[in-house]
Enzyme design. Structure first.
Site, PDB file in Angstrom:
ATOM      1  N   SER A 233     -22.400 -12.677 -57.449  1.00  0.00           N
ATOM      2  CA  SER A 233     -23.142 -13.892 -57.068  1.00  0.00           C
ATOM      3  C   SER A 233     -24.064 -14.374 -58.184  1.00  0.00           C
ATOM      4  CB  SER A 233     -23.932 -13.658 -55.780  1.00  0.00           C
ATOM      5  OG  SER A 233     -24.787 -12.551 -55.910  1.00  0.00           O
ATOM      6  N   HIS A 263     -18.933  -7.744 -51.579  1.00  0.00           N
ATOM      7  CA  HIS A 263     -20.293  -8.021 -52.096  1.00  0.00           C
ATOM      8  C   HIS A 263     -21.234  -8.180 -50.891  1.00  0.00           C
ATOM      9  CE1 HIS A 263     -23.291  -9.186 -54.905  1.00  0.00           C
ATOM     10  NE2 HIS A 263     -22.934 -10.431 -55.155  1.00  0.00           N
ATOM     11  N   ASP A 366     -26.237  -2.108 -48.259  1.00  0.00           N
ATOM     12  CA  ASP A 366     -25.611  -2.689 -47.070  1.00  0.00           C
ATOM     13  C   ASP A 366     -25.300  -1.654 -45.986  1.00  0.00           C
ATOM     14  OD1 ASP A 366     -25.568  -5.280 -48.191  1.00  0.00           O
ATOM     15  OD2 ASP A 366     -23.860  -4.695 -49.417  1.00  0.00           O
TER      16      ASP A 366
END
Ligand code: AMX
Length: 428
Positions: A233, A263, A366
């Protein structure tokens, strides 16, 4: 914005001086080699960018300026933006100026509300978020002034900083509107100029009034802000801005990369993964059951979301910071318990998987963030990557402001064909 500009200018002069020295003395010095496996392997580990906002040490994790996560995790996201841009935390006057600027720019353009309402309910919240940002592109002061005699190349960074503040100031309201209007079908809650970003966001989401919820959002916005320059990103956003496409184009582009499951979307996928485990094994699965579940996933060719990283070679310190939060505020959450069991089980399995091919068998950020958000009542997990993106735009903006301030050129690496590569290798 005088104080912020002055501080960015100061930093830009120091960094610019360093770059001039490096170029003067070492312009033709070789700093690395490129192996064929890197050329064909997503440029992994290839040093090919300079990014001064932050740095990821494979064994220590994220640094912003010289500060490691334990040294900045207690700060506000506004302070982190300052640090990313100016390389220092704001003092009281500088913070007051920033808060005032943010409040003055926070109102959404009128069309935004009907725009959000008009989009199909099935559309992923990340698509909306990216489109909302793109829809304001015509308001870019960079774009409006580009090519006029008043705007010199030396001022590109100032116009980009101006655009960045205009954009960032609106993002918490846009994100909350996406959650309330698009995902919950409810009325939005007003932005309050008395509150900082995290408290505002907590209030505007309207799902939980516990003090620790806004503390979680603060931590979330701080931990996701930047992760050096080469991730999908940030790199996408920087490449787009390097063509002098303004920060609205660049941020939207970066977010489109963040939306991928390898991602930023991984945080949503992780929550779904844990829900899948609970659906099959109950709310309190044993580590043996989890081991069998993981082995089965791998045998079926699926990746274990939340594990692995392109740069890190340890447990992500952002994961550890969230774990500390979870242990303090919601130790009995069933999802957190499963996150812990996965942490106990998965690294040992991944270490031996594919003959030890997994470069980093440990969890990334995450693996835990979504479970905490869910615990506090953010149950529409399509929103998780929007929160990630809201934070990550801080980094996109700071990276572009600094790069333009340092007069970095358009990014354009050379690509080659198989034929070129074969010819080259045959000659060696
Ligand atoms: N589960 C199963 N296999 C994995 C794995 C995981 N969690 N992580 C890596 N591998 C596999 C790769 O698929 C690759 O296999 P292949 O060569 O047969 O295709 C092999 O191990 C080597 O990959 P790597 O060098 O360790 O990783 P990478 O740098 O190519 O990719 C990443 C890094 C994060 C994309 C990868 O670890 C992954 O897919 N993880 C799961 C998704 C995830 O958590 N993404 C979030 C990352 C953080 C973020 O950006 N938010």
């Amino acid at each position: 914005m005088e104080l912020l500009k002055k501080n960015v200018n100061k930093r830009k002069e120091i960094l610019g001086g360093e770059i001039a020295d490096i170029l003067k003395n070492h312009a033709d010095t070789t700093v690395g080699e490129i192996k064929v496996k890197q050329l064909l392997g997503g440029m992994r580990g290839m040093t090919s960018l300079v990014c001064n906002t932050s740095f990821v040490d494979p064994y220590k994790g994220l640094f912003i300026s010289e500060y490691s996560i334990p040294e900045f995790e207690d700060r506000l996201p506004e302070e982190i933006f300052y640090l990313l841009c100016a390389g220092k935390f704001p003092d009281d006057d500088e913070m007051a100026e920033l808060r005032e600027e943010i409040n003055a720019r926070s109102k959404l353009p009128k069309f935004m509300w009907s725009f959000i309402r008009s989009l199909p309910k099935k559309m992923h919240p990340m698509t909306l978020f990216s489109m909302c940002i793109l829809s304001m592109e015509g308001r870019s002061v960079f774009k409006q002034n580009y090519g006029t005699p008043e705007m010199t190349k030396a001022q590109y960074w100032e116009y980009t900083l101006e655009d960045s503040l205009n954009l960032l100031s609106k993002l918490p309201t846009i994100a909350a509107a996406i959650y309330r209007i698009h995902l919950l079908g409810k009325q939005p809650i007003d932005y309050s100029p008395r509150l900082d970003w995290s408290n505002n966001l907590a209030q505007m989401l309207g799902v939980n009034s516990e003090r620790s919820f806004s503390e979680l959002l603060r931590l979330y916005l701080v931990l996701h802000c930047d992760h050096e320059g080469g991730n999908v990103s940030a790199f996408t956003s920087r490449v787009v801005n390097s063509a002098l496409s303004n920060i609205y184009y660049a941020a939207s582009a970066g977010l489109n990369g963040l939306a991928g499951p390898l991602h930023g979307l991984a945080n949503q996928v992780c929550l779904q993964f844990i829900q899948g485990i609970h659906a099959q094994l109950g709310d309190s699965p044993t580590t043996d059951d989890i081991t069998a579940y993981i082995n089965n996933e791998l045998e079926n060719g699926r990746v274990i979301p939340g594990y692995g990283h392109a740069v890190l070679r340890i447990t992500d310190p952002r994961f550890s910071a969230f774990m500390e939060f979870g242990n303090k505020y919601c130790p009995n959450s069933a999802y957190l318990q499963t996150v812990k069991k996965l942490y106990y089980v998965v690294p040992n399995i991944l270490k031996d998987y594919k003959g030890g091919k997994v470069a980093n068998p440990y969890p990334n950020v995450d693996a835990i963030s979504g479970s905490l958000l869910y615990h506090y009542g953010i149950k529409k997990y399509g929103f998780y990557t929007v929160l990630f993106g809201l934070s990550r735009v801080l980094g996109f903006c700071a990276q572009s402001v600094l790069a333009l301030g340092l007069n970095q050129p358009i990014i354009r690496p050379k690509s080659v064909t198989n034929k070129w590569l074969k010819d080259k290798l045959e000659k060696q």
